[in-house]
Design a protein around this motif. Structure first.
Motif, PDB file in Angstrom:
ATOM      1  N   TYR A  25       0.743  -1.405   0.021  1.00 58.93           N
ATOM      2  CA  TYR A  25       0.143  -0.179  -0.060  1.00 58.93           C
ATOM      3  C   TYR A  25       0.833   1.360  -0.106  1.00 58.93           C
ATOM      4  N   SER A  26       2.089   1.249   0.792  1.00 60.64           N
ATOM      5  CA  SER A  26       2.831   2.479   0.802  1.00 60.64           C
ATOM      6  C   SER A  26       4.086   2.377   0.001  1.00 60.64           C
ATOM      7  N   LYS A  27       4.236   1.340  -0.894  1.00 59.53           N
ATOM      8  CA  LYS A  27       5.246   1.292  -1.651  1.00 59.53           C
ATOM      9  C   LYS A  27       5.105   2.065  -3.159  1.00 59.53           C
ATOM     10  N   SER A  28       6.221   2.730  -3.271  1.00 65.93           N
ATOM     11  CA  SER A  28       6.156   3.642  -4.607  1.00 65.93           C
ATOM     12  C   SER A  28       6.207   2.749  -5.739  1.00 65.93           C
ATOM     13  N   CYS A  29       5.166   3.030  -6.607  1.00 65.95           N
ATOM     14  CA  CYS A  29       4.911   2.444  -7.859  1.00 65.95           C
ATOM     15  C   CYS A  29       5.158   3.100  -9.169  1.00 65.95           C
ATOM     16  N   HIS A  40      -2.942   8.064  -3.151  1.00 66.38           N
ATOM     17  CA  HIS A  40      -4.037   8.153  -4.000  1.00 66.38           C
ATOM     18  C   HIS A  40      -5.324   7.852  -3.345  1.00 66.38           C
ATOM     19  N   THR A  41      -5.141   6.942  -2.337  1.00 67.67           N
ATOM     20  CA  THR A  41      -6.149   6.594  -1.408  1.00 67.67           C
ATOM     21  C   THR A  41      -6.388   7.790  -0.447  1.00 67.67           C
ATOM     22  N   ARG A  42      -5.387   8.430  -0.088  1.00 71.26           N
ATOM     23  CA  ARG A  42      -5.328   9.515   1.033  1.00 71.26           C
ATOM     24  C   ARG A  42      -6.045  10.787   0.449  1.00 71.26           C
ATOM     25  N   HIS A  43      -5.682  10.974  -0.847  1.00 70.20           N
ATOM     26  CA  HIS A  43      -6.446  12.185  -1.504  1.00 70.20           C
ATOM     27  C   HIS A  43      -7.889  11.889  -1.849  1.00 70.20           C
ATOM     28  N   ILE A  44      -8.391  10.599  -2.133  1.00 68.72           N
ATOM     29  CA  ILE A  44      -9.862  10.226  -1.975  1.00 68.72           C
ATOM     30  C   ILE A  44     -10.485  10.611  -0.729  1.00 68.72           C
ATOM     31  N   ILE A  45     -10.122  10.019   0.261  1.00 71.33           N
ATOM     32  CA  ILE A  45     -10.545  10.128   1.599  1.00 71.33           C
ATOM     33  C   ILE A  45     -10.358  11.715   2.104  1.00 71.33           C
ATOM     34  N   GLU A  46      -9.430  12.402   1.792  1.00 71.80           N
ATOM     35  CA  GLU A  46      -9.370  13.764   2.404  1.00 71.80           C
ATOM     36  C   GLU A  46     -10.137  14.842   1.779  1.00 71.80           C
ATOM     37  N   MET A  47     -10.507  14.670   0.622  1.00 71.72           N
ATOM     38  CA  MET A  47     -11.514  15.177  -0.371  1.00 71.72           C
ATOM     39  C   MET A  47     -12.972  15.185   0.362  1.00 71.72           C
ATOM     40  N   PHE A  48     -13.317  13.846   0.439  1.00 71.88           N
ATOM     41  CA  PHE A  48     -14.617  13.615   0.936  1.00 71.88           C
ATOM     42  C   PHE A  48     -14.482  14.359   2.293  1.00 71.88           C
ATOM     43  N   GLN A  49     -13.553  13.922   3.393  1.00 69.23           N
ATOM     44  CA  GLN A  49     -13.406  14.518   4.660  1.00 69.23           C
ATOM     45  C   GLN A  49     -13.719  16.185   4.500  1.00 69.23           C
ATOM     46  N   CYS A  50     -13.027  16.575   3.757  1.00 72.43           N
ATOM     47  CA  CYS A  50     -12.876  18.013   3.636  1.00 72.43           C
ATOM     48  C   CYS A  50     -14.434  18.724   3.199  1.00 72.43           C
ATOM     49  N   ASN A  68      -2.967  13.729   5.809  1.00 74.59           N
ATOM     50  CA  ASN A  68      -2.658  12.905   7.018  1.00 74.59           C
ATOM     51  C   ASN A  68      -1.920  11.548   6.595  1.00 74.59           C
ATOM     52  N   ASP A  69      -0.584  11.829   6.757  1.00 72.37           N
ATOM     53  CA  ASP A  69       0.512  10.475   6.402  1.00 72.37           C
ATOM     54  C   ASP A  69       0.113   9.205   6.808  1.00 72.37           C
ATOM     55  N   GLN A  70      -0.791   9.129   7.822  1.00 71.26           N
ATOM     56  CA  GLN A  70      -1.122   7.840   8.485  1.00 71.26           C
ATOM     57  C   GLN A  70      -2.306   7.016   7.485  1.00 71.26           C
ATOM     58  N   ILE A  71      -2.973   7.980   6.838  1.00 70.84           N
ATOM     59  CA  ILE A  71      -3.774   7.650   5.923  1.00 70.84           C
ATOM     60  C   ILE A  71      -3.235   6.721   4.822  1.00 70.84           C
ATOM     61  N   GLU A  72      -2.019   7.298   4.353  1.00 71.20           N
ATOM     62  CA  GLU A  72      -1.320   6.789   3.081  1.00 71.20           C
ATOM     63  C   GLU A  72      -0.175   5.626   3.510  1.00 71.20           C
ATOM     64  N   THR A  73      -0.297   5.311   4.967  1.00 68.49           N
ATOM     65  CA  THR A  73       0.881   4.278   5.109  1.00 68.49           C
ATOM     66  C   THR A  73       0.080   3.179   6.072  1.00 68.49           C
ATOM     67  N   GLU A  74      -1.091   3.356   6.645  1.00 70.74           N
ATOM     68  CA  GLU A  74      -1.729   2.299   7.428  1.00 70.74           C
ATOM     69  C   GLU A  74      -3.237   2.098   6.787  1.00 70.74           C
ATOM     70  N   ILE A  75      -3.370   0.684   6.256  1.00 73.70           N
ATOM     71  CA  ILE A  75      -4.522   0.382   5.569  1.00 73.70           C
ATOM     72  C   ILE A  75      -5.706   0.514   6.425  1.00 73.70           C
TER      73      ILE A  75
END
Length: 158
Positions: A25-29, A40-50, A68-75
């Motif tokens: 999940y947190s590995k560079s692609c 990308h998941t963090r972006h989705i989440i934070e847009m809705f949260q905002c 929030n970095d925690q969103i992009e590193t912890e599933i």
């Protein structure tokens, strides 16, 4: 129908996240320009949260989201955020003012909660498409057939 579509799209995201490890999940692609699925998941989440956090005030500025970095590193944390978004969606539409800073000047334009929900749904689908590109490189990951495909595209193809 809009809320149902958003919930379905968020369910697809959780389905995918359930199949990944924190490492994947947190590995560079490379196929994502060295970004991660988590970003990308963090972006989705934070847009809705905002959007949800701006509902009561009525002034929405996507540039002021948390990042929030925690969103992009912890599933598990990311999935918890998705569930909170899914259950916190408001059913009542209302006028919102979308604020954006351009060249140092803040501008506001009238929008609505449903208009911004639709924007977030389209943004979610767009980022799910990118995530799909990344996970296709993994073995043993099942992707829902139409995941990351807009309803209008599916209808056109049919």
């Amino acid at each position: 129908m809009l809320l149902k579509s958003i919930r379905y799209s968020l369910d697809e995201l959780i389905y995918l996240l359930n199949q990944l490890s924190d490492k994947g999940y947190s590995k560079s692609c490379e196929s994502l320009g060295n970004e991660t699925i988590g970003e990308h998941t963090r972006h989705i989440i934070e847009m809705f949260q905002c959007l949800e956090n701006s509902y009561d005030l009525g002034i929405l500025n996507y540039g002021n989201r948390e990042r929030n970095d925690q969103i992009e590193t912890e599933i598990e944390f990311a999935k918890q955020c998705v569930v909170e978004i899914r259950t916190g969606l408001k059913s009542e539409n209302k006028i919102l003012y979308l604020e954006h800073v351009i060249g140092g000047l803040a501008i506001r334009i009238q929008s609505s909660y449903y208009r911004e929900l639709l924007y977030n749904l389209e943004n979610c689908i767009h980022h799910q498409t990118l995530i799909k590109v990344a996970v296709l490189k993994f073995q043993n990951i099942a992707v829902i057939e139409n995941s990351g495909i807009a309803d209008s595209t599916s209808e056109y193809r049919n």
